[in-house]
Design an enzyme around this catalytic site. Structure first.
Site, PDB file in Angstrom:
ATOM      1  N   HIS A  52       0.352  -0.878  -0.146  1.00 46.18           N
ATOM      2  CA  HIS A  52      -0.160  -0.010  -0.017  1.00 46.18           C
ATOM      3  C   HIS A  52       0.597   1.100  -0.204  1.00 46.18           C
ATOM      4  O   HIS A  52       2.407   0.985   0.231  1.00 46.18           O
ATOM      5  CB  HIS A  52      -0.856   0.002   0.883  1.00 46.18           C
ATOM      6  CG  HIS A  52      -1.632  -1.125   0.883  1.00 46.18           C
ATOM      7  ND1 HIS A  52      -3.247  -1.160   2.528  1.00 46.18           N
ATOM      8  CD2 HIS A  52      -2.177  -2.127   0.602  1.00 46.18           C
ATOM      9  CE1 HIS A  52      -4.012  -1.724   2.004  1.00 46.18           C
ATOM     10  NE2 HIS A  52      -3.342  -2.478   0.504  1.00 46.18           N
ATOM     11  N   GLU A  54       1.178   3.901   1.746  1.00 45.75           N
ATOM     12  CA  GLU A  54       0.904   4.152   3.098  1.00 45.75           C
ATOM     13  C   GLU A  54       2.758   3.044   3.403  1.00 45.75           C
ATOM     14  O   GLU A  54       3.300   4.067   4.501  1.00 45.75           O
ATOM     15  CB  GLU A  54       0.085   4.009   4.113  1.00 45.75           C
ATOM     16  CG  GLU A  54      -1.195   4.541   3.759  1.00 45.75           C
ATOM     17  CD  GLU A  54      -2.457   4.157   3.386  1.00 45.75           C
ATOM     18  OE1 GLU A  54      -2.927   4.504   2.905  1.00 45.75           O
ATOM     19  OE2 GLU A  54      -1.890   3.581   1.951  1.00 45.75           O
ATOM     20  N   CYS A  82      -6.427   2.062   6.261  1.00 49.11           N
ATOM     21  CA  CYS A  82      -6.666   0.819   6.326  1.00 49.11           C
ATOM     22  C   CYS A  82      -6.149   0.148   7.809  1.00 49.11           C
ATOM     23  O   CYS A  82      -4.806   0.896   8.194  1.00 49.11           O
ATOM     24  CB  CYS A  82      -6.827  -0.337   5.447  1.00 49.11           C
ATOM     25  SG  CYS A  82      -5.241  -1.242   5.002  1.00 49.11           S
ATOM     26  N   CYS A  85      -1.663  -0.555   7.218  1.00 49.13           N
ATOM     27  CA  CYS A  85      -1.435   0.575   7.009  1.00 49.13           C
ATOM     28  C   CYS A  85      -2.002   1.666   8.891  1.00 49.13           C
ATOM     29  O   CYS A  85      -0.348   2.196   9.118  1.00 49.13           O
ATOM     30  CB  CYS A  85      -2.256   1.594   6.242  1.00 49.13           C
ATOM     31  SG  CYS A  85      -1.744   0.767   5.012  1.00 49.13           S
TER      32      CYS A  85
END
Length: 153
Positions: A52, A54, A82, A85
């Site tokens: 991801h 992040e 999410c 993260c």
């Protein structure tokens, strides 16, 4: 104004992700009013569910600072992080998360759960939300609309 400038940088990264057929999420991390990390989703390219924006930005920022802590840093990300993260951001002790649009399906900064400010965790993160919301939400809705569009013969 500064928040909008940095969110625009995250939006540019999300657009790069979109061009690569990745879910259009972009993230930047700022330290002392300077961007020290830039990333977009790379889940498909790397065949890695943890890739991801992040997560990649956290790695870049910790390398830049030569430190596992991001105490005085702020993450700007186009969609609410999410649980994975947000958990990583808690472990990194980031000061603040600013996101563009809420994620009603997986958001962990208030939409589904609020891990960022959970009372039983040892670190709480300031949360700023709804920065350039319309632009950030449009990226996501347009991407998924294209994905759901039936193929024409």
């Amino acid at each position: 104004m500064f928040d909008q400038i940095l969110m625009k940088e995250a939006i540019k990264l999300a657009q790069e992700a979109d061009a690569q057929d990745e879910v259009p999420v972009g993230a930047v991390i700022a330290y002392n009013n300077k961007i020290i990390a830039r990333a977009h989703n790379q889940v498909e390219a790397l065949k890695d569910p943890t890739a991801h924006a992040e997560m990649i930005a956290i790695t870049q920022a910790t390398h830049y600072l030569s430190c596992k802590w991001l105490h005085d840093c702020t993450l700007y990300v186009t969609i609410e992080p999410c649980s994975m993260c947000t958990g990583a951001l808690i472990l990194a002790r980031i000061k603040k998360i600013c996101f563009g649009t809420a994620d009603p399906k997986t958001g962990a900064c208030g939409s589904i759960v609020n891990l960022a400010q959970h009372n039983k965790l040892n670190h709480k993160i300031e949360v700023g939300e709804n920065i350039l919301t319309e632009e950030c939400a449009a990226l996501m809705s347009q991407f998924f609309s294209r994905k759901r569009k039936p193929l024409k013969d």
